[in-house]
Motif scaffolding. Structure first.
Motif, PDB file in Angstrom:
ATOM      1  N   LEU A  17       6.220  10.593   0.082  1.00 53.88           N
ATOM      2  CA  LEU A  17       5.175  11.435  -0.579  1.00 53.88           C
ATOM      3  C   LEU A  17       5.865  12.649  -1.518  1.00 53.88           C
ATOM      4  CD1 LEU A  17       2.040  10.863  -0.111  1.00 53.88           C
ATOM      5  CD2 LEU A  17       2.061  12.974   1.462  1.00 53.88           C
ATOM      6  N   ILE A  41      -5.283   5.889  -0.381  1.00 55.50           N
ATOM      7  CA  ILE A  41      -5.885   5.137   0.607  1.00 55.50           C
ATOM      8  C   ILE A  41      -4.972   4.920   1.830  1.00 55.50           C
ATOM      9  CG2 ILE A  41      -7.616   3.864  -0.916  1.00 55.50           C
ATOM     10  CD1 ILE A  41      -5.253   1.436  -0.877  1.00 55.50           C
ATOM     11  N   LEU A  61      -4.344   2.050   4.676  1.00 61.22           N
ATOM     12  CA  LEU A  61      -4.955   0.585   4.996  1.00 61.22           C
ATOM     13  C   LEU A  61      -4.411   0.242   6.341  1.00 61.22           C
ATOM     14  CD1 LEU A  61      -6.201  -2.009   4.286  1.00 61.22           C
ATOM     15  CD2 LEU A  61      -4.277  -2.609   2.747  1.00 61.22           C
ATOM     16  N   ALA A  69      -8.143  -1.509  -2.130  1.00 62.40           N
ATOM     17  CA  ALA A  69      -6.955  -1.221  -1.900  1.00 62.40           C
ATOM     18  C   ALA A  69      -5.957  -1.184  -2.880  1.00 62.40           C
ATOM     19  CB  ALA A  69      -6.343  -1.886  -0.899  1.00 62.40           C
ATOM     20  N   LYS A 121       3.893  -0.653  -0.085  1.00 66.46           N
ATOM     21  CA  LYS A 121       3.273  -0.428  -1.287  1.00 66.46           C
ATOM     22  C   LYS A 121       2.322   0.574  -1.313  1.00 66.46           C
ATOM     23  CE  LYS A 121       2.614  -4.146  -4.451  1.00 66.46           C
ATOM     24  NZ  LYS A 121       1.680  -5.305  -4.783  1.00 66.46           N
ATOM     25  N   ILE A 122       1.437   0.386  -0.331  1.00 64.48           N
ATOM     26  CA  ILE A 122       0.498   1.268  -0.125  1.00 64.48           C
ATOM     27  C   ILE A 122       0.998   2.742   0.498  1.00 64.48           C
ATOM     28  CG2 ILE A 122      -1.377   2.114   1.437  1.00 64.48           C
ATOM     29  CD1 ILE A 122      -2.576  -0.714   0.975  1.00 64.48           C
ATOM     30  N   ASP A 123       2.229   2.696   1.098  1.00 63.86           N
ATOM     31  CA  ASP A 123       2.619   3.917   1.597  1.00 63.86           C
ATOM     32  C   ASP A 123       3.693   4.639   0.448  1.00 63.86           C
ATOM     33  OD1 ASP A 123       1.709   3.543   3.954  1.00 63.86           O
ATOM     34  OD2 ASP A 123       3.284   2.735   4.918  1.00 63.86           O
ATOM     35  N   LEU A 130      -4.342  -3.867  -4.119  1.00 63.00           N
ATOM     36  CA  LEU A 130      -3.564  -5.062  -3.776  1.00 63.00           C
ATOM     37  C   LEU A 130      -3.749  -6.264  -4.518  1.00 63.00           C
ATOM     38  CD1 LEU A 130      -3.076  -4.627   0.105  1.00 63.00           C
ATOM     39  CD2 LEU A 130      -1.342  -3.949  -1.801  1.00 63.00           C
ATOM     40  N   PRO A 172      -1.916   0.648  -6.024  1.00 62.63           N
ATOM     41  CA  PRO A 172      -2.365   1.244  -4.823  1.00 62.63           C
ATOM     42  C   PRO A 172      -1.885   2.560  -4.244  1.00 62.63           C
ATOM     43  CG  PRO A 172      -1.092  -1.154  -4.549  1.00 62.63           C
ATOM     44  CD  PRO A 172      -1.287  -0.430  -6.022  1.00 62.63           C
ATOM     45  N   GLU A 173      -0.375   2.784  -4.463  1.00 59.84           N
ATOM     46  CA  GLU A 173       0.151   3.988  -4.111  1.00 59.84           C
ATOM     47  C   GLU A 173      -0.712   5.236  -4.523  1.00 59.84           C
ATOM     48  OE1 GLU A 173       1.944   1.860  -5.726  1.00 59.84           O
ATOM     49  OE2 GLU A 173       2.960   2.700  -7.244  1.00 59.84           O
ATOM     50  N   PRO A 200       5.087   6.764   5.366  1.00 57.32           N
ATOM     51  CA  PRO A 200       4.317   7.166   4.391  1.00 57.32           C
ATOM     52  C   PRO A 200       4.751   8.561   3.835  1.00 57.32           C
ATOM     53  CG  PRO A 200       2.943   6.257   6.056  1.00 57.32           C
ATOM     54  CD  PRO A 200       4.308   6.318   6.580  1.00 57.32           C
TER      55      PRO A 200
END
Lengths: 309, 385
Positions: free
Chosen positions: B110, B84, B86, B57, A207-209, B59, B79-80, B106
């Motif tokens: 992008l 950030i 993590l 973050a 999710k963060i990526d 989450l 979050p995305e 990641p």
């Protein structure tokens, strides 16, 4: 030291060894030996000697009864004409489709927060239902005056799916739907248990990526579920190669009439018993065993690079 | 990027039917995390530090309060979109991907914005006369360049083609940091980054984190329960207890001037020693021994808890504080003396110089006034002197 009490170990193992000897090892060895016997008679337990002909006859390379006219040479050539193509279609259609559908349902079930347990139970019901009973229900659904035709607006005998007069391809569609439906619960169960073992942090990381839902599925879920997918794939291929009870359940014995022939390899093997042609059945069983073994071997070999334990 | 938390609160609802009360994981937290600094959220387990990090973050959703990244309110941002990086406690490296693919992952998601150019290299304008901007994926070459750059910073270039399972804990840790850094995030968040490493590697890796943070200049927040870890590498720390901020500031200042008994107890190894004491005539007493004179203010006589840092005494014949030594633990550089005092709250440990002549038995010690604190017995047990 260890040798002294060895008989004790064997004693503990005896029940299962005896059971397996009677019901597994003896039939296994018998099948292999009968496959090489000429004109074996299983009532009298006699044979006319050793031969390789059984395999040739099953594969249609040699006539059953060289003296008779070709059209009377029996159903054995049905193996080549119907059983092998039918089994191949069933295997290569139902296995991939059912795995994809089961995976989709498992991932879906895993992501709904509410009523998860209830839905899991509902999806598991086909597993505990007798396949002949389910087959009868499907026979009603696919009756020429059944619900399927009603929904399609094509009622009538000329639109039959599985009744007399239906073409093989239509019966095959009905059969495949039935097989897929009844094979889903076990696969969903395996996938759900696999999904439960995937650390939630991988999803947080994805999710963060900023990986999308589909990308996460293909790049995170599926690879991490690959041991379960391999297991399901191998067991379902074996099961599909041995498809038999679904044909009986849906189409009734013999699944064969003037317009269609739904023979499968295992159906043929069972059929030889009633014809006292067990040596052909054994030869077919050995051939099937070799094919399944080879196929499973190939899957293991291919999966070496794709499965991540 | 300065990060500000305003009245941040997280409540995990309980179940009134089963009489389970709500859990206040984080309560009205107000923090300013300065730009480009290494900031530590410190506290025992259950203090809400990880919850705070998850809220930063994105989450975990705050029950109330706001999170600001610079001038941008990111409270409701997914979050995305927050930009950030993590690093998870157990790294969460994808086991089926090589190190290279892990770090590149990641980047493959992008999208960069780029001005559309015409054949002559001029900006193409839209109907309103603004330059037309198009989003596009990064090319393989761009990804490769970024992956290699980042791998160089965290020194994992040699392992790029290995799977995570073929790496040691410390190497995995660095890969996880690389994956977090590769997209040049605005903020780097580290969740208990060292807790899965052995003692030696922990020392080494925390220096490494410090070095990476310095060389990238990225605002970094890290969560830890290890006070030594937090103190040694962070620019600023905040100590939390049961979701409530206890004290924030520069590590040495927090150590030198703890706000309350909890903070004093939490910081320092061996931990601070506590005694039942009292204030009489603006002097702090443990029993009959006057250990400190209060000079900067006047306090009423009262019972207090007296805290003395382990390094806060010097054995001396003229010393005021009697002490009975049970055990002497030699550490090489210094000696830990362990023993009792009748008014202690738990067995005491003091650290003295290795050349100090001490034996098991009764001694007297002098107390260094700046290592001695008095804590109120009421409320949050604030430090009063």
């Amino acid at each position: 030291m260890i040798k002294k009490n060895n008989w004790k170990g064997w004693l503990y193992l005896a029940p299962i060894i005896i059971l397996m000897a009677v019901f597994t090892f003896y039939p296994l060895i018998s099948t292999f030996s009968i496959a090489f016997m000429k004109d074996y008679d299983y009532i009298k337990q006699t044979s006319a000697g050793f031969t390789f002909d059984n395999f040739a006859i099953v594969l249609g390379l040699a006539p059953t009864n060289p003296e008779a006219p070709v059209e009377l040479q029996g159903y054995v050539t049905d193996v080549v004409r119907y059983a092998i193509p039918n089994t191949a279609i069933i295997t290569f259609v139902t296995v991939p489709l059912s795995i994809i559908i089961a995976l989709a349902i498992a991932v879906g079930l895993n992501s709904i927060p509410k009523f998860q347990k209830i839905f899991q139970t509902i999806f598991f019901i086909p597993y505990v239902t007798n396949s002949i009973a389910v087959g009868m229900v499907f026979a009603v659904l696919f009756d020429y005056n059944g619900i399927v035709n009603f929904l399609l607006g094509t009622m009538g005998r000329e639109y039959a799916w599985i009744d007399l007069g239906a073409p093989t391809w239509k019966a095959m569609i009905a059969l495949c739907i039935y097989i897929i439906w009844s094979s889903l619960p076990f696969k969903i169960l395996i996938f759900l248990s696999g999904l439960a073992g995937i650390d939630k942090q991988y999803y947080d990381a994805a999710k963060i990526d900023s990986a999308g839902k589909f990308k996460t599925l293909m790049h995170v879920t599926v690879p991490l579920l690959s041991p379960q997918i391999l297991y399901v794939m191998i067991t379902s291929f074996i099961g599909a190669f041995k498809e038999y009870d679904s044909v009986v359940g849906l189409l009734g014995k013999p699944g064969t009439d003037a317009t269609k022939n739904m023979y499968t390899v295992v159906y043929y093997i069972y059929d030889t018993i009633s014809q006292n042609n067990v040596h052909y059945g054994s030869a077919a069983a050995v051939l099937l065993f070799v094919v399944i073994l080879a196929f499973t071997g190939i899957q293991f070999w291919v999966s070496k690079k794709r499965v991540h334990y | 990027m300065e990060i500000r938390l305003k009245h941040l609160t997280k409540i995990f609802p309980g179940n009134p039917k089963k009489n389970i009360p709500d859990t206040h994981a984080v309560e009205d937290l107000n923090l300013t995390i300065p730009d480009g600094k290494l900031y530590a959220l410190l506290g025992p387990s259950g203090c809400g530090k990880s919850t705070t990090l998850n809220m930063i973050a994105g989450l975990s959703e705050p029950s109330s309060g706001e999170i600001w990244f610079g001038d941008e309110d990111v409270t409701d941002l997914s979050p995305e979109k927050r930009g950030i990086g993590l690093v998870f406690q157990n790294y969460a490296l994808y086991p089926h991907m090589t190190v290279y693919k892990n770090v590149a992952f990641p980047l493959t998601n992008l999208r960069v914005e780029e001005k559309v150019k015409d054949a002559n290299g001029n900006d193409v304008l839209d109907e309103e006369g603004k330059p037309l901007v198009k989003k596009r994926k990064l090319t393989k070459i761009e990804i490769d360049k970024l992956v290699r750059e980042t791998s160089k910073i965290v020194q994992i270039e040699e392992y790029l083609w290995r799977k995570p399972s073929q790496l040691s804990g410390g190497q995995q840790q660095r890969v996880a940091i690389a994956r977090a850094l590769v997209k040049h995030p605005r903020v780097l968040l580290l969740d208990e980054p060292l807790s899965n490493l052995d003692a030696r590697l922990r020392l080494q890796t925390r220096e490494e984190i410090r070095r990476i943070q310095k060389s990238t200049g990225i605002t970094t927040i890290f969560v830890t329960h290890d006070q030594e870890e937090a103190m040694s590498i962070s620019d600023e720390i905040v100590v939390m207890k049961l979701g409530v901020e206890q004290q924030a500031g520069i590590p040495q200042e927090v150590y030198n001037e703890p706000a309350n008994r909890f903070v004093a107890n939490f910081l320092g190894t061996p931990p601070i020693n506590f005694f039942h004491g009292e204030i009489r005539g603006n002097k702090i007493y443990i029993g009959d021994a006057m250990v400190k004179e209060i000079t900067d203010k006047t306090l009423p006589d009262q019972k207090v808890t007296v805290g003395i840092r382990p390094e806060g005494i010097v054995p001396s014949e003229k010393g005021v504080l009697p002490f009975h030594i049970d055990q002497i633990i030699t550490q090489g550089r210094d000696i830990i003396i362990q023993g009792d005092h009748p008014l202690e709250t738990r067995p005491c440990k003091f650290v003295v110089d290795a050349f100090t002549d001490v034996k098991v038995g009764d001694i007297h010690c002098e107390v260094k006034p700046h290592k001695c604190f008095a804590f109120s017995l009421e409320g949050n047990e604030e430090r009063i002197a």
